[in-house]
Design an enzyme around this catalytic site. Structure first.
Site, PDB file in Angstrom:
ATOM      1  N   GLN A 113      -1.424   7.240   1.454  1.00 13.07           N
ATOM      2  CA  GLN A 113      -1.019   8.282   2.415  1.00 13.07           C
ATOM      3  C   GLN A 113      -0.150   7.723   3.538  1.00 13.07           C
ATOM      4  OE1 GLN A 113      -1.572  11.177   1.222  1.00 13.07           O
ATOM      5  NE2 GLN A 113      -3.476  11.977   2.046  1.00 13.07           N
ATOM      6  N   THR A 159      -4.684  -1.701   7.931  1.00  9.61           N
ATOM      7  CA  THR A 159      -5.944  -1.548   7.198  1.00  9.61           C
ATOM      8  C   THR A 159      -7.173  -1.743   8.098  1.00  9.61           C
ATOM      9  OG1 THR A 159      -4.819  -2.371   5.226  1.00  9.61           O
ATOM     10  CG2 THR A 159      -7.231  -2.440   5.191  1.00  9.61           C
ATOM     11  N   ASN A 160      -8.175  -0.908   7.894  1.00 14.54           N
ATOM     12  CA  ASN A 160      -9.430  -0.973   8.659  1.00 14.54           C
ATOM     13  C   ASN A 160     -10.469  -1.871   7.992  1.00 14.54           C
ATOM     14  OD1 ASN A 160      -9.358   0.520  11.058  1.00 14.54           O
ATOM     15  ND2 ASN A 160      -9.415   2.454   9.931  1.00 14.54           N
ATOM     16  N   GLY A 203       0.871  -1.174   0.000  1.00  8.00           N
ATOM     17  CA  GLY A 203       0.000   0.000   0.000  1.00  8.00           C
ATOM     18  C   GLY A 203       0.907   1.222   0.000  1.00  8.00           C
ATOM     19  N   HIS A 237     -10.262  -0.920  17.995  1.00  3.91           N
ATOM     20  CA  HIS A 237      -9.825   0.398  17.545  1.00  3.91           C
ATOM     21  C   HIS A 237     -10.991   1.387  17.557  1.00  3.91           C
ATOM     22  CE1 HIS A 237      -7.769   3.455  15.490  1.00  3.91           C
ATOM     23  NE2 HIS A 237      -8.147   3.172  14.259  1.00  3.91           N
TER      24      HIS A 237
HETATM   25  O1  TXD Z   1      -5.279   2.909  13.390  1.00  3.43           O
HETATM   26  C1  TXD Z   1      -5.416   2.419  12.311  1.00  3.43           C
HETATM   27  N1  TXD Z   1      -5.258   1.120  12.155  1.00  3.43           N
HETATM   28  C2  TXD Z   1      -5.726   3.255  11.125  1.00  3.43           C
HETATM   29  C3  TXD Z   1      -6.160   2.586   9.932  1.00  3.43           C
HETATM   30  C4  TXD Z   1      -5.604   4.666  11.138  1.00  3.43           C
HETATM   31  C5  TXD Z   1      -5.812   5.380   9.996  1.00  3.43           C
HETATM   32  C6  TXD Z   1      -6.180   4.766   8.718  1.00  3.43           C
HETATM   33  N2  TXD Z   1      -6.400   3.369   8.799  1.00  3.43           N
HETATM   34  C7  TXD Z   1      -6.645   2.584   7.581  1.00  3.43           C
HETATM   35  O2  TXD Z   1      -5.418   2.391   6.896  1.00  3.43           O
HETATM   36  C8  TXD Z   1      -7.542   3.183   6.549  1.00  3.43           C
HETATM   37  O3  TXD Z   1      -8.889   3.052   6.914  1.00  3.43           O
HETATM   38  C9  TXD Z   1      -7.178   2.348   5.336  1.00  3.43           C
HETATM   39  O4  TXD Z   1      -7.856   1.090   5.384  1.00  3.43           O
HETATM   40  C10 TXD Z   1      -5.668   2.105   5.520  1.00  3.43           C
HETATM   41  C11 TXD Z   1      -4.775   2.895   4.611  1.00  3.43           C
HETATM   42  O5  TXD Z   1      -5.006   4.262   4.761  1.00  3.43           O
HETATM   43  P1  TXD Z   1      -4.375   5.337   3.734  1.00  3.43           P
HETATM   44  O6  TXD Z   1      -4.789   6.680   4.191  1.00  3.43           O
HETATM   45  O7  TXD Z   1      -2.936   5.057   3.497  1.00  3.43           O
HETATM   46  O8  TXD Z   1      -5.202   4.969   2.418  1.00  3.43           O
HETATM   47  P2  TXD Z   1      -4.839   5.277   0.895  1.00  3.43           P
HETATM   48  O9  TXD Z   1      -4.066   6.544   0.773  1.00  3.43           O
HETATM   49  O10 TXD Z   1      -6.090   5.128   0.111  1.00  3.43           O
HETATM   50  O11 TXD Z   1      -3.852   4.098   0.511  1.00  3.43           O
HETATM   51  C12 TXD Z   1      -4.270   2.794   0.348  1.00  3.43           C
HETATM   52  C13 TXD Z   1      -3.481   2.240  -0.813  1.00  3.43           C
HETATM   53  C14 TXD Z   1      -3.802   2.904  -2.155  1.00  3.43           C
HETATM   54  O12 TXD Z   1      -2.618   3.460  -2.720  1.00  3.43           O
HETATM   55  C15 TXD Z   1      -4.352   1.763  -3.007  1.00  3.43           C
HETATM   56  O13 TXD Z   1      -3.974   1.846  -4.375  1.00  3.43           O
HETATM   57  C16 TXD Z   1      -3.716   0.561  -2.332  1.00  3.43           C
HETATM   58  O14 TXD Z   1      -3.784   0.844  -0.947  1.00  3.43           O
HETATM   59  N3  TXD Z   1      -4.365  -0.701  -2.615  1.00  3.43           N
HETATM   60  C17 TXD Z   1      -3.664  -1.848  -2.744  1.00  3.43           C
HETATM   61  N4  TXD Z   1      -2.347  -2.100  -2.625  1.00  3.43           N
HETATM   62  C18 TXD Z   1      -1.949  -3.372  -2.831  1.00  3.43           C
HETATM   63  N5  TXD Z   1      -2.811  -4.380  -3.100  1.00  3.43           N
HETATM   64  C19 TXD Z   1      -4.137  -4.164  -3.203  1.00  3.43           C
HETATM   65  N6  TXD Z   1      -4.974  -5.157  -3.479  1.00  3.43           N
HETATM   66  C20 TXD Z   1      -4.612  -2.840  -3.022  1.00  3.43           C
HETATM   67  N7  TXD Z   1      -5.852  -2.282  -3.056  1.00  3.43           N
HETATM   68  C21 TXD Z   1      -5.688  -0.966  -2.801  1.00  3.43           C
END
Ligand code: TXD
Length: 319
Positions: free
Chosen positions: A13, A120-121, A10, A176
């Site tokens: 952000q 991931t959430n 991933g 969480h």
């Molecule tokens: O405390 C906690 N655990 C959290 C969790 C605090 C804040 C955010 N939290 C969760 O982290 C949020 O709800 C998301 O589920 C994740 C990732 O947050 P982020 O802000 O980094 O999300 P983005 O910017 O959308 O990035 C996710 C990336 C994006 O670039 C997609 O293209 C990629 O994930 N993505 C993938 N990568 C690899 N493989 C697959 N299948 C895939 N699908 C999407």
């Protein structure tokens, strides 16, 4: 000694911020993976070009190929979709479950010895899905949430008391966010528990309750402000603290979503509890006595995690 290798699955952000922090702290070389072609490569190149300015040494590689995770010591997973305003963490379950299945298979194939941190959430369910899909030992797969929740709590408390964030400790249990269970009697300023600070007139019970509620809503507050995504600086910093404790065998005591096998009367699911993280992964689960109110809060949290896992099993019965 060869540098450690850190895989970031991933490159959004949080993923990009993780790569930056890993570089700045020289924790190892970074492989930044994403399915969106160009983004992991672009972020890696941009970050690498900042390293001469800041004076850190790490190789960064952007990729869309799981092979590049080969032999990673740590893998941090943020892949999936984040929340938009009005969405709960649980709304993400269907999409992110499929992502965990793919990512789990990739880790099992190329980095089976890694320490895996899921971000991931909805966190407590996704870390369960990732561990199940990857088949890695439960002590090598943890979820990041408690470090963030307690850091938010610590920050609000330090602000209220006008003391350094460094001298505020906070103890949180449970799932969480909304079902998080803060334990004020184990949360302190330089060892003085919060209830004593209320007695000493440093704050009122009412103000403390407001801070606890603001901590629970900490993620939503930021989603509401950003509008296009969720928090990423503090989540990334929190996961890096966990990775560092593993890589340096620091044996820090950190609240993490850990697999419970009987502790706290819970078996077979992931819930937030304090754990010791060292070279063996989760080396110990810290089990404390809970009073009736704390137990009630914890049980509620466990029930909500169980509900999410049941929903996962309905969507993906083969997990
Ligand atoms: O405390 C906690 N655990 C959290 C969790 C605090 C804040 C955010 N939290 C969760 O982290 C949020 O709800 C998301 O589920 C994740 C990732 O947050 P982020 O802000 O980094 O999300 P983005 O910017 O959308 O990035 C996710 C990336 C994006 O670039 C997609 O293209 C990629 O994930 N993505 C993938 N990568 C690899 N493989 C697959 N299948 C895939 N699908 C999407």
């Amino acid at each position: 000694m060869a540098r450690s290798k850190i895989g970031l699955v991933g490159a959004g952000q949080i993923g990009g911020t993780l790569a930056h922090l890993v570089g700045l702290k020289e924790l190892g070389d970074v492989v930044l993976f994403d399915i969106v072609d160009g983004v992991p490569q672009g972020k890696s190149l941009d970050l690498a070009q900042s390293s001469p300015v800041d004076g850190w040494n790490a190789k960064l590689k952007g990729t869309s190929s799981y092979e590049d995770l080969e032999g990673a010591d740590v893998v941090i997973v943020t892949a999936g979709v984040p929340r938009k305003p009005g969405m709960s963490r649980d709304d993400l379950i269907g999409t992110n479950l499929k992502v965990m299945e793919q990512v789990g298979a990739g880790i099992a194939k190329y980095a089976p010895d890694a320490f895996v941190i899921c971000i991931t959430n909805p966190l407590d369910a996704m870390v369960w899905a990732l561990q199940t899909a990857s088949g890695l030992p439960a002590e090598k797969v943890v979820g990041m949430a408690g470090v963030l929740d307690s850091s938010r709590f610590r920050y609000f408390l330090a602000d209220e008391f006008n003391v350094s964030v460094e001298d505020v400790t906070a103890f949180v249990l449970g799932g969480h966010g909304d079902t998080m269970v803060p334990l004020p009697r184990y949360s302190t300023v330089a060892g003085v528990p919060l209830p004593d600070l209320v007695k000493m007139g440093w704050t009122s019970q009412e103000k403390l309750d407001q801070i606890i509620q603001r901590t629970r809503d900490g993620g939503a507050e930021i989603v509401g402000l950003l509008k296009t995504g969720s928090a990423f600086y503090a989540p990334a910093a929190s996961a890096v603290a966990m990775a560092e404790s593993y890589l340096k065998d620091k044996k820090r005591v950190l609240p993490c979503a850990a697999y419970l096998s009987g502790q706290y009367g819970v078996d077979g699911i992931y819930v937030g509890v304090p754990v010791v993280i060292g070279a063996g992964g989760v080396e110990r689960i810290v089990e404390i006595e809970l009073d009736a109110a704390e137990k009630a809060g914890f049980d509620k949290s466990v029930e909500s995690v169980k509900g999410l896992i049941a929903a996962c099993k309905t969507i993906a019965p083969n997990l």
